[in-house]
Design an enzyme around this catalytic site. Sequence first.
Site, PDB file in Angstrom:
ATOM      1  CB  VAL A 174       5.606   5.376   3.213  1.00  0.00           C
ATOM      2  CG1 VAL A 174       4.345   5.611   2.244  1.00  0.00           C
ATOM      3  CG2 VAL A 174       6.586   5.972   2.154  1.00  0.00           C
ATOM      4  CB  CYS A 175       2.265   7.489   7.417  1.00  0.00           C
ATOM      5  SG  CYS A 175       2.118   9.286   7.398  1.00  0.00           S
ATOM      6  CB  SER A 176      -2.600   6.670   5.421  1.00  0.00           C
ATOM      7  OG  SER A 176      -2.610   7.522   7.044  1.00  0.00           O
ATOM      8  CD  GLN A 201      -1.952   5.540   1.034  1.00  0.00           C
ATOM      9  OE1 GLN A 201      -1.813   4.770   1.702  1.00  0.00           O
ATOM     10  NE2 GLN A 201      -3.172   5.407   0.193  1.00  0.00           N
TER      11      GLN A 201
END
Length: 106
Positions: free
Chosen positions: A7-9, A39
């Site tokens: 998960v990243c921005s 996210q």
Amino acid sequence: MKNILLVCSAGMSTSLLVSKMQRAAKENSLDCNIWAVSQSEAEANWEKADILLLGPQVRFLQSKMKTMVNGKIPIAVIDVLTYGRVDGQAVLNQAIKIIDEFQNTK
């Protein structure tokens, strides 16, 4: 099969890392499904995963994600240096170790 969710921005900064992790899994004859989401997509994807790895830029989401998964899967933050080096083998090793430890505690 190990299911590894990153998960990243925005879901895009981890795409190269996912590719390198997939390559490392293939080279080591490991059966892994590795994918990345933003996210905002984590809630719709975590139940398909054995682990949720957070990019260092979203480490602030760790407590929120722990509440969301309610202890059903482990959550960890990818080390900033490993992430910056895009070291797929190291992140894959981290994920597998955590999955195995988590499953052995059940």
